[in-house]
Design a protein around this motif. Structure first.
Motif, mmCIF file in Angstrom:
data_model
loop_
_atom_site.group_PDB
_atom_site.id
_atom_site.type_symbol
_atom_site.label_atom_id
_atom_site.label_comp_id
_atom_site.label_asym_id
_atom_site.label_seq_id
_atom_site.Cartn_x
_atom_site.Cartn_y
_atom_site.Cartn_z
ATOM 1 N N VAL A 62 61.557 27.565 -53.320
ATOM 2 C CA VAL A 62 61.104 28.705 -52.523
ATOM 3 C C VAL A 62 61.550 28.482 -51.085
ATOM 4 O O VAL A 62 61.920 27.377 -50.704
ATOM 5 N N SER A 63 61.467 29.503 -50.287
ATOM 6 C CA SER A 63 61.877 29.383 -48.881
ATOM 7 C C SER A 63 60.806 28.659 -48.069
ATOM 8 O O SER A 63 59.611 28.768 -48.370
ATOM 9 N N PRO A 64 61.238 27.937 -47.033
ATOM 10 C CA PRO A 64 60.250 27.306 -46.141
ATOM 11 C C PRO A 64 59.292 28.329 -45.531
ATOM 12 O O PRO A 64 58.141 28.011 -45.272
ATOM 13 N N ALA A 65 59.753 29.563 -45.309
ATOM 14 C CA ALA A 65 58.879 30.602 -44.748
ATOM 15 C C ALA A 65 57.728 30.911 -45.700
ATOM 16 O O ALA A 65 56.593 31.101 -45.268
ATOM 17 N N SER A 66 57.995 30.971 -46.991
ATOM 18 C CA SER A 66 56.914 31.251 -47.939
ATOM 19 C C SER A 66 55.970 30.053 -48.053
ATOM 20 O O SER A 66 54.772 30.226 -48.276
ATOM 21 N N VAL A 67 56.507 28.852 -47.845
ATOM 22 C CA VAL A 67 55.662 27.649 -47.847
ATOM 23 C C VAL A 67 54.664 27.726 -46.697
ATOM 24 O O VAL A 67 53.512 27.322 -46.839
ATOM 25 N N SER A 68 55.083 28.293 -45.573
ATOM 26 C CA SER A 68 54.228 28.394 -44.392
ATOM 27 C C SER A 68 52.914 29.098 -44.698
ATOM 28 O O SER A 68 51.833 28.622 -44.324
ATOM 29 N N GLY A 69 52.972 30.241 -45.364
ATOM 30 C CA GLY A 69 51.755 30.968 -45.718
ATOM 31 C C GLY A 69 50.893 30.200 -46.701
ATOM 32 O O GLY A 69 49.665 30.190 -46.597
ATOM 33 N N ALA A 70 51.538 29.521 -47.647
ATOM 34 C CA ALA A 70 50.793 28.761 -48.650
ATOM 35 C C ALA A 70 50.046 27.594 -48.023
ATOM 36 O O ALA A 70 48.875 27.357 -48.331
ATOM 37 N N VAL A 71 50.709 26.858 -47.124
ATOM 38 C CA VAL A 71 50.035 25.716 -46.508
ATOM 39 C C VAL A 71 48.934 26.162 -45.559
ATOM 40 O O VAL A 71 47.901 25.496 -45.448
ATOM 41 N N ARG A 72 49.125 27.310 -44.907
ATOM 42 C CA ARG A 72 48.068 27.835 -44.032
ATOM 43 C C ARG A 72 46.807 28.114 -44.864
ATOM 44 O O ARG A 72 45.690 27.765 -44.473
ATOM 45 N N TYR A 73 46.990 28.732 -46.018
ATOM 46 C CA TYR A 73 45.859 29.020 -46.909
ATOM 47 C C TYR A 73 45.190 27.720 -47.368
ATOM 48 O O TYR A 73 43.962 27.597 -47.330
ATOM 49 N N LEU A 74 45.981 26.746 -47.777
ATOM 50 C CA LEU A 74 45.422 25.471 -48.250
ATOM 51 C C LEU A 74 44.695 24.718 -47.133
ATOM 52 O O LEU A 74 43.693 24.055 -47.385
ATOM 53 N N GLN A 75 45.197 24.840 -45.905
ATOM 54 C CA GLN A 75 44.509 24.214 -44.779
ATOM 55 C C GLN A 75 43.152 24.867 -44.535
ATOM 56 O O GLN A 75 42.164 24.181 -44.274
ATOM 57 N N GLN A 76 43.097 26.190 -44.630
ATOM 58 C CA GLN A 76 41.832 26.895 -44.449
ATOM 59 C C GLN A 76 40.818 26.477 -45.507
ATOM 60 O O GLN A 76 39.627 26.402 -45.235
ATOM 61 N N MET A 77 41.301 26.178 -46.687
ATOM 62 C CA MET A 77 40.420 25.751 -47.782
ATOM 63 C C MET A 77 40.099 24.255 -47.713
ATOM 64 O O MET A 77 39.370 23.747 -48.542
ATOM 65 N N ARG A 78 40.680 23.573 -46.738
ATOM 66 C CA ARG A 78 40.515 22.122 -46.554
ATOM 67 C C ARG A 78 41.052 21.340 -47.743
ATOM 68 O O ARG A 78 40.580 20.251 -48.055
ATOM 69 N N MET A 79 42.057 21.865 -48.390
ATOM 70 C CA MET A 79 42.682 21.170 -49.511
ATOM 71 C C MET A 79 43.813 20.254 -49.024
ATOM 72 O O MET A 79 44.155 19.288 -49.694
ATOM 73 N N ILE A 80 44.396 20.576 -47.868
ATOM 74 C CA ILE A 80 45.427 19.748 -47.251
ATOM 75 C C ILE A 80 45.223 19.786 -45.744
ATOM 76 O O ILE A 80 44.462 20.604 -45.241
ATOM 77 N N HIS A 81 45.927 18.902 -45.049
ATOM 78 C CA HIS A 81 45.940 18.976 -43.593
ATOM 79 C C HIS A 81 47.356 18.706 -43.089
ATOM 80 O O HIS A 81 48.207 18.221 -43.824
#
Length: 166
Positions: A62-81
């Motif tokens: 996938v594109s790094p741009a689409s990764v950006s939205g996914a990691v933002r969501y995971l950070q909000q859920m405290r699943m990653i940092h």
């Protein structure tokens, strides 16, 4: 005559890649958005649990741009940092060894705005004693109960984790 361009044959997926796709699918079936589920699975499967957006993009095709939205969501859920890669300006996304614990402890942050809105909504939908008001009130009570129980469950897990030697 010019020979047609032939791309390299596709490599068979590794066991790690199969895990990422299977676990990502299981998380998607459980309600997580598809790409955040796959990103989380990829980070879980990586030995050090760390990847840049570019690495995640490569692994997941996938594109790094689409990764950006996914990691933002995971950070909000405290699943990653997010961490800054030492000596670099690149961000690295990291999954904690006990990511489930961190995510579950986030319930007050998730439920507090919902609880507040529901509590205010009781009067807005007719007040206590109306079907809608009572439905909202029981929702408030349930979310408050879950928040309290999650803290007790977290304390129990801390003891259990220590017993397991993690």
């Amino acid at each position: 005559m010019v020979a047609p361009h032939r791309s390299a044959p596709a490599q068979p997926p590794t066991a790690q890649h199969r895990f990422v796709e299977r676990f990502g699918s299981a998380l998607t079936e459980a309600g997580l958005q598809r790409l955040p589920a796959r990103v989380f699975a990829a980070l879980l499967a990586k030995d050090d649990g760390r990847m840049t957006a570019a690495e995640l993009g490569d692994v997941l095709s996938v594109s790094p741009a689409s990764v950006s939205g996914a990691v933002r969501y995971l950070q909000q859920m405290r699943m990653i940092h997010r961490e800054r890669e030492q000596g670099s300006r690149r961000d690295v996304f990291v999954v904690a060894d006990d990511a489930w614990h961190d995510m579950m402890l986030n319930t007050p942050n998730i439920y507090a705005p919902l609880t507040s809105s529901l509590r205010e909504g009781v009067a807005m939908v007719g007040g206590p004693g109306t079907q809608a008001g009572d439905r909202l009130a029981v929702s408030v009570a349930f979310l408050e109960f879950v928040t309290e129980e999650m803290q007790q469950l977290s304390d129990k897990w801390d003891k259990r984790r220590a017993q397991l030697g993690y």
